[in-house]
Design an enzyme around this catalytic site. Structure first.
Site, PDB file in Angstrom:
ATOM      1  N   LYS A 221       0.872  -1.191   0.000  1.00 19.22           N
ATOM      2  CA  LYS A 221       0.000   0.000   0.000  1.00 19.22           C
ATOM      3  C   LYS A 221       0.903   1.233   0.000  1.00 19.22           C
ATOM      4  O   LYS A 221       1.498   1.580   1.007  1.00 19.22           O
ATOM      5  CB  LYS A 221      -0.869  -0.029   1.264  1.00 19.22           C
ATOM      6  N   GLU A 295       9.140   0.834  11.183  1.00 18.07           N
ATOM      7  CA  GLU A 295      10.202   1.849  11.048  1.00 18.07           C
ATOM      8  C   GLU A 295       9.500   3.195  11.157  1.00 18.07           C
ATOM      9  O   GLU A 295       8.729   3.573  10.268  1.00 18.07           O
ATOM     10  CB  GLU A 295      10.924   1.660   9.716  1.00 18.07           C
ATOM     11  N   CYS A 329      13.345  10.118   7.819  1.00 14.06           N
ATOM     12  CA  CYS A 329      13.099   9.673   9.210  1.00 14.06           C
ATOM     13  C   CYS A 329      14.365   9.833  10.042  1.00 14.06           C
ATOM     14  O   CYS A 329      14.306  10.132  11.232  1.00 14.06           O
ATOM     15  CB  CYS A 329      12.693   8.211   9.264  1.00 14.06           C
ATOM     16  N   GLU A 426       9.360  15.581  16.182  1.00 13.27           N
ATOM     17  CA  GLU A 426       9.803  15.446  14.797  1.00 13.27           C
ATOM     18  C   GLU A 426       9.074  16.460  13.921  1.00 13.27           C
ATOM     19  O   GLU A 426       7.849  16.534  13.941  1.00 13.27           O
ATOM     20  CB  GLU A 426       9.500  14.021  14.315  1.00 13.27           C
TER      21      GLU A 426
HETATM   22  P1  ADP Z   1       2.682  10.529   7.610  1.00  7.57           P
HETATM   23  O1  ADP Z   1       2.107  11.257   8.771  1.00  7.57           O
HETATM   24  O2  ADP Z   1       4.111  10.693   7.487  1.00  7.57           O
HETATM   25  O3  ADP Z   1       1.929  10.671   6.333  1.00  7.57           O
HETATM   26  P2  ADP Z   1       1.404   8.050   8.180  1.00  7.57           P
HETATM   27  O4  ADP Z   1       1.851   7.127   9.240  1.00  7.57           O
HETATM   28  O5  ADP Z   1       0.118   8.755   8.352  1.00  7.57           O
HETATM   29  O6  ADP Z   1       2.615   9.021   7.976  1.00  7.57           O
HETATM   30  O7  ADP Z   1       1.356   7.327   6.772  1.00  7.57           O
HETATM   31  C1  ADP Z   1       2.269   6.330   6.368  1.00  7.57           C
HETATM   32  C2  ADP Z   1       1.502   5.267   5.609  1.00  7.57           C
HETATM   33  O8  ADP Z   1       0.569   4.658   6.505  1.00  7.57           O
HETATM   34  C3  ADP Z   1       0.679   5.783   4.434  1.00  7.57           C
HETATM   35  O9  ADP Z   1       0.736   4.837   3.400  1.00  7.57           O
HETATM   36  C4  ADP Z   1      -0.704   5.874   5.025  1.00  7.57           C
HETATM   37  O10 ADP Z   1      -1.747   5.796   4.077  1.00  7.57           O
HETATM   38  C5  ADP Z   1      -0.732   4.662   5.931  1.00  7.57           C
HETATM   39  N1  ADP Z   1      -1.716   4.706   7.021  1.00  7.57           N
HETATM   40  C6  ADP Z   1      -2.286   5.790   7.582  1.00  7.57           C
HETATM   41  N2  ADP Z   1      -3.126   5.411   8.576  1.00  7.57           N
HETATM   42  C7  ADP Z   1      -3.075   4.061   8.642  1.00  7.57           C
HETATM   43  C8  ADP Z   1      -3.698   3.067   9.473  1.00  7.57           C
HETATM   44  N3  ADP Z   1      -4.548   3.397  10.438  1.00  7.57           N
HETATM   45  N4  ADP Z   1      -3.386   1.769   9.268  1.00  7.57           N
HETATM   46  C9  ADP Z   1      -2.513   1.414   8.308  1.00  7.57           C
HETATM   47  N5  ADP Z   1      -1.907   2.296   7.496  1.00  7.57           N
HETATM   48  C10 ADP Z   1      -2.170   3.597   7.651  1.00  7.57           C
END
Ligand code: ADP
Length: 516
Positions: A221, A295, A329, A426
């Site tokens: 994804k 990570e 990161c 961060e």
């Molecule tokens: P950022 O804040 O840096 O965008 P996120 O952790 O929100 O980081 O996003 C990193 C990835 O995790 C993206 O691919 C996002 O769509 C996905 N993501 C966001 N929320 C969820 C969730 N509840 N479960 C699984 N994946 C998620």
């Protein structure tokens, strides 16, 4: 008569040439570029052509080796952060799409892929690596258009490293018995992999290459902000003749990722992203027997000792925090400088920052491109505004920033203390915080005073000091006299809230194997 005419013609040609030359000279001498003090010349734009890629109006999901429309019928607009222009629409996958993708991955795992020898699996990985190299320019341009990072970074860092990860893991595919010497290992099954927007193709490679080398199948994804290179990678998998269902790519937002994490038939989850979502995932699958690697965030210390080669260290600071707009990161976002060299380091840093070129990421001269998306720019600005109220000394490079698109000039906060928000949280942007220390022990204590532990940098001419300090730091990656250097043979991962599990090297294969 004819001869005369010809001579006349010749004369005319050469005169024209002369005229042209002299015109060129005049243009140079009457240049309107305003030079900053200390600058020898200004750069003319050197834009990379985007003609090498064709952006589709609509991107579908890649499931079971084919492009399929999402069950929801919904698509999301994808934006170029440098220009705010549309880069087409991409599909939003829901639980049904995830289920289809997991089923396809299971079928491939139980079928041809699961039964294939390591040697043959390796051949597919080598093929993918080679195609990535052949199509590197296309990938680099797409990565820059989609994510706003300077073309020189996507061209020289992201894409070559992604190919290198496939090459490296291809070599392991038929040697897995050496991962855990003396033990039998086997693949796990279907891996659900979720990646962020800061290194879209590289993160896909970090996840997919070891998973396939170990004999697993994958549902990936990509981040909703940067889906394009993962979708092009799906095309590469087709081109390489990878059996269908081995790699499935389902685009979408958070709920799509959550559906993947929650799917009952996923055996392993690998997540790179924010600490908050990582914690949520860990909580959600804690009661299952799914394997997990995370990570997450970081607030890494870059430590400069007085005996360091200061000019090199300045480049290391710049590379550590301003590389990729600080969207890293492991960015060296906390600078720890030995007190006796603080003033000279800050002076040199300011000078170097003033020569950074911020702007069009497609320009080969650009050092700092666009912030990945609008919400991130808003977040950075809010954090900077809040930190300014805190009393630390603020400095921002006096550089021009384009009006359209999402940009943030590089900046730092000096004379910070460990309790300051800007030191603790961060930012994920080109924002540095600076503190001082007097002894190596103090440097270690201050560097470790964080909930994170992803990386650190140490700058000193003395090897024994580097080893002593490295031994005391609680960070997964420690660079000595360099920063932000990556290699597929070297494991990467964090301590504390930066996550667990390693990616890269022999260690990176362990989470994708079951020990019998
Ligand atoms: P950022 O804040 O840096 O965008 P996120 O952790 O929100 O980081 O996003 C990193 C990835 O995790 C993206 O691919 C996002 O769509 C996905 N993501 C966001 N929320 C969820 C969730 N509840 N479960 C699984 N994946 C998620």
């Amino acid at each position: 008569m004819t001869k005369k005419k010809a001579t006349k013609k010749k004369v005319t040609k050469s005169t024209a040439k002369k005229k042209k030359t002299s015109k060129k000279k005049t243009t140079r001498t009457t240049s309107t570029h305003k030079l900053k003090p200390g600058m020898v010349f200004e750069y003319d734009p050197a834009p990379e052509s985007s003609a090498v890629v064709s952006i589709k109006k609509k991107y579908e999901l890649f499931i079971d080796g084919a492009w399929v429309a999402p069950e929801s019928g919904k698509y999301l607009n994808n934006e170029n952060p440098a220009t705010e222009e549309s880069l087409g629409k991409f599909a939003i996958g829901n639980e049904k799409d995830i289920d289809k993708a997991v089923k396809a991955a299971r079928k491939a795992y139980e079928g041809e892929w699961g039964k294939m020898s390591g040697k043959d699996r390796g051949k597919y990985l080598f093929r993918i690596a080679r195609i990535l190299q052949e199509r590197a320019r296309e990938f680099a341009v797409l990565e820059t258009l989609d994510g706003g990072k300077p073309i020189k970074e996507s061209r020289d860092v992201d894409i070559p490293l992604a190919a290198a990860h496939f090459f490296y893991n291809a070599g392991w595919a038929d040697k897995l018995e050496y991962v855990y010497p003396g033990k039998d290992v086997k693949s796990i099954g279907v891996c659900g992999q979720i990646i962020p927007w800061n290194f879209p193709l590289l993160m896909a490679a970090w996840k997919i290459a070891p998973a396939l080398a170990c004999g697993n199948t994958v549902v990936l994804k990509p981040a909703e902000q940067t889906p394009l290179t993962a979708l092009l990678l799906a095309e590469v998998c087709q081109e390489a003749g990878l059996p269908k269902g081995v790699v499935n790519i389902v685009t979408g937002e958070g709920p799509t990722g959550a559906a993947l994490v929650d799917h009952k038939d996923v055996n392993k989850v690998a997540f790179t992203g924010s600490t908050d979502i990582g914690k949520l995932i860990a909580k959600n699958i804690g009661h299952t027997n799914k394997k997990l690697t995370l990570e997450l965030g970081g607030k890494s210390a870059n430590i400069i000792f007085a005996d360091a080669a200061i000019d090199q260290a300045i480049e290391g600071i710049i590379n550590g925090i301003y590389f990729n707009q600080g969207h890293v990161c492991c960015a060296g976002s906390r600078l720890l400088v030995e007190e006796s060299v603080h003033d000279i380091v800050v002076k040199k840093l300011k000078k170097r920052m003033s020569s950074l070129r911020v702007g069009d990421p497609m320009d080969k001269n650009t050092d700092i491109g666009a912030i990945n998306h609008k919400e991130q720019l808003v977040k950075i600005k809010e954090m900077v505004a809040q930190a300014k109220k805190g009393g630390a000394d603020f400095h921002q490079a006096d550089v021009k920033v384009p009006r359209k698109g999402y940009y943030h000039a590089p900046c730092f906060f000096d004379n910070c203390s460990t309790s300051d928000m800007i030191v603790r949280d961060e930012v994920f942007g080109p924002v540095l915080s600076i503190m001082t220390f007097r002894t190596p022990e103090e440097a270690i204590v201050k560097a470790n005073d964080t909930q994170y532990g992803l990386a650190a940098g140490i700058w000193s001419e003395k090897g024994s000091k580097v080893h002593q300090v490295a031994g005391g730091l609680k960070a997964g990656v420690i660079w000595a006299n360099t920063y932000n250097k990556f290699d597929p043979t070297s494991p990467f991962g964090g301590y504390k809230e930066s996550g667990f599990g390693r990616e890269g090297g022999r260690h990176g294969l362990l989470p994708y194997l079951e020990v019998k």
